[in-house]
Motif scaffolding. Structure first.
Motif, PDB file in Angstrom:
ATOM      1  N   PRO A  47       0.778  -1.309   0.116  1.00 40.22           N
ATOM      2  CA  PRO A  47       0.437   0.065  -0.184  1.00 40.22           C
ATOM      3  C   PRO A  47       0.946   1.248   0.200  1.00 40.22           C
ATOM      4  O   PRO A  47       0.307   1.870  -0.423  1.00 40.22           O
ATOM      5  N   LEU A  48       2.075   1.880   1.201  1.00 41.93           N
ATOM      6  CA  LEU A  48       2.355   2.700   0.348  1.00 41.93           C
ATOM      7  C   LEU A  48       3.462   2.705  -0.514  1.00 41.93           C
ATOM      8  O   LEU A  48       3.866   3.839  -0.978  1.00 41.93           O
ATOM      9  N   THR A  49       4.116   1.594  -1.567  1.00 43.76           N
ATOM     10  CA  THR A  49       4.085   1.599  -2.984  1.00 43.76           C
ATOM     11  C   THR A  49       2.911   2.752  -3.349  1.00 43.76           C
ATOM     12  O   THR A  49       3.169   3.837  -4.495  1.00 43.76           O
ATOM     13  N   VAL A  50       1.726   2.161  -3.428  1.00 45.82           N
ATOM     14  CA  VAL A  50       0.973   2.790  -4.488  1.00 45.82           C
ATOM     15  C   VAL A  50       0.217   4.574  -3.963  1.00 45.82           C
ATOM     16  O   VAL A  50       0.155   5.597  -4.606  1.00 45.82           O
ATOM     17  N   ILE A  51       0.316   4.074  -2.184  1.00 45.93           N
ATOM     18  CA  ILE A  51       0.252   5.774  -1.681  1.00 45.93           C
ATOM     19  C   ILE A  51       1.473   7.072  -2.467  1.00 45.93           C
ATOM     20  O   ILE A  51       0.800   8.090  -2.576  1.00 45.93           O
ATOM     21  N   PHE A  52       2.606   6.562  -2.220  1.00 45.46           N
ATOM     22  CA  PHE A  52       3.868   7.450  -2.658  1.00 45.46           C
ATOM     23  C   PHE A  52       3.401   7.807  -3.897  1.00 45.46           C
ATOM     24  O   PHE A  52       4.012   8.835  -4.130  1.00 45.46           O
ATOM     25  N   PHE A  53       3.429   6.252  -4.517  1.00 44.19           N
ATOM     26  CA  PHE A  53       3.006   7.179  -5.813  1.00 44.19           C
ATOM     27  C   PHE A  53       2.065   8.322  -6.336  1.00 44.19           C
ATOM     28  O   PHE A  53       2.617   8.732  -7.232  1.00 44.19           O
ATOM     29  N   LEU A  54       0.925   7.677  -6.039  1.00 47.55           N
ATOM     30  CA  LEU A  54      -0.293   8.479  -6.162  1.00 47.55           C
ATOM     31  C   LEU A  54       0.038  10.048  -5.777  1.00 47.55           C
ATOM     32  O   LEU A  54      -0.602  10.744  -6.150  1.00 47.55           O
ATOM     33  N   ALA A  55       0.812  10.343  -4.899  1.00 43.71           N
ATOM     34  CA  ALA A  55       0.930  11.483  -4.108  1.00 43.71           C
ATOM     35  C   ALA A  55       2.156  11.906  -4.747  1.00 43.71           C
ATOM     36  O   ALA A  55       2.174  13.586  -4.679  1.00 43.71           O
ATOM     37  N   ALA A  56       2.742  11.607  -5.445  1.00 39.42           N
ATOM     38  CA  ALA A  56       4.048  12.360  -6.263  1.00 39.42           C
ATOM     39  C   ALA A  56       3.789  12.625  -7.617  1.00 39.42           C
ATOM     40  O   ALA A  56       3.784  13.217  -7.671  1.00 39.42           O
ATOM     41  N   VAL A  57       2.496  12.111  -8.373  1.00 39.32           N
ATOM     42  CA  VAL A  57       1.572  12.136  -8.966  1.00 39.32           C
ATOM     43  C   VAL A  57       0.844  13.506  -8.787  1.00 39.32           C
ATOM     44  O   VAL A  57       0.678  14.572  -9.541  1.00 39.32           O
ATOM     45  N   ARG A  58       0.332  13.280  -7.768  1.00 35.46           N
ATOM     46  CA  ARG A  58      -0.936  14.189  -7.652  1.00 35.46           C
ATOM     47  C   ARG A  58       0.190  15.927  -7.226  1.00 35.46           C
ATOM     48  O   ARG A  58      -0.565  16.703  -7.989  1.00 35.46           O
ATOM     49  N   ASP A  59       1.225  15.906  -6.612  1.00 38.07           N
ATOM     50  CA  ASP A  59       2.092  17.007  -6.475  1.00 38.07           C
ATOM     51  C   ASP A  59       2.430  17.376  -8.139  1.00 38.07           C
ATOM     52  O   ASP A  59       2.945  18.548  -8.185  1.00 38.07           O
ATOM     53  N   ALA A  60       3.366  16.489  -8.338  1.00 41.13           N
ATOM     54  CA  ALA A  60       3.794  17.300  -9.857  1.00 41.13           C
ATOM     55  C   ALA A  60       2.429  17.936 -11.057  1.00 41.13           C
ATOM     56  O   ALA A  60       2.752  18.704 -11.504  1.00 41.13           O
ATOM     57  N   ARG A  61       1.121  17.491 -11.093  1.00 40.06           N
ATOM     58  CA  ARG A  61       0.134  18.117 -11.933  1.00 40.06           C
ATOM     59  C   ARG A  61      -0.187  19.015 -10.594  1.00 40.06           C
ATOM     60  O   ARG A  61      -0.478  19.861 -11.400  1.00 40.06           O
TER      61      ARG A  61
END
Length: 64
Positions: A47-61
């Motif tokens: 779950p941490l992998t998914v959460i961190f990845f989604l947070a990175a995408v949201r922050d970049a967008r």
């Protein structure tokens, strides 16, 4: 890409590596840290992998 999204992406990579390592340890039959600890690491890292990845995408967008 901001430094914040880079940190999130790095965390996602580390968590994904931990998940893959845990799968290999569990499949070997004799995990170095024991089956329970390795299973806990696997259960937390996926779950941490998914959460961190989604947070990175949201922050970049958000910062484009």
């Amino acid at each position: 890409m901001t430094p914040k999204s880079g940190v999130f992406l790095g965390g996602s990579c580390v968590a994904a590596i931990a998940a893959v390592g845990s799968v290999f340890e569990l499949s070997s039959g004799k995990p170095d840290l024991g089956g329970l600890v390795t299973g806990i690491i696997l259960a937390i890292s996926i779950p941490l992998t998914v959460i961190f990845f989604l947070a990175a995408v949201r922050d970049a967008r958000a910062n484009q």
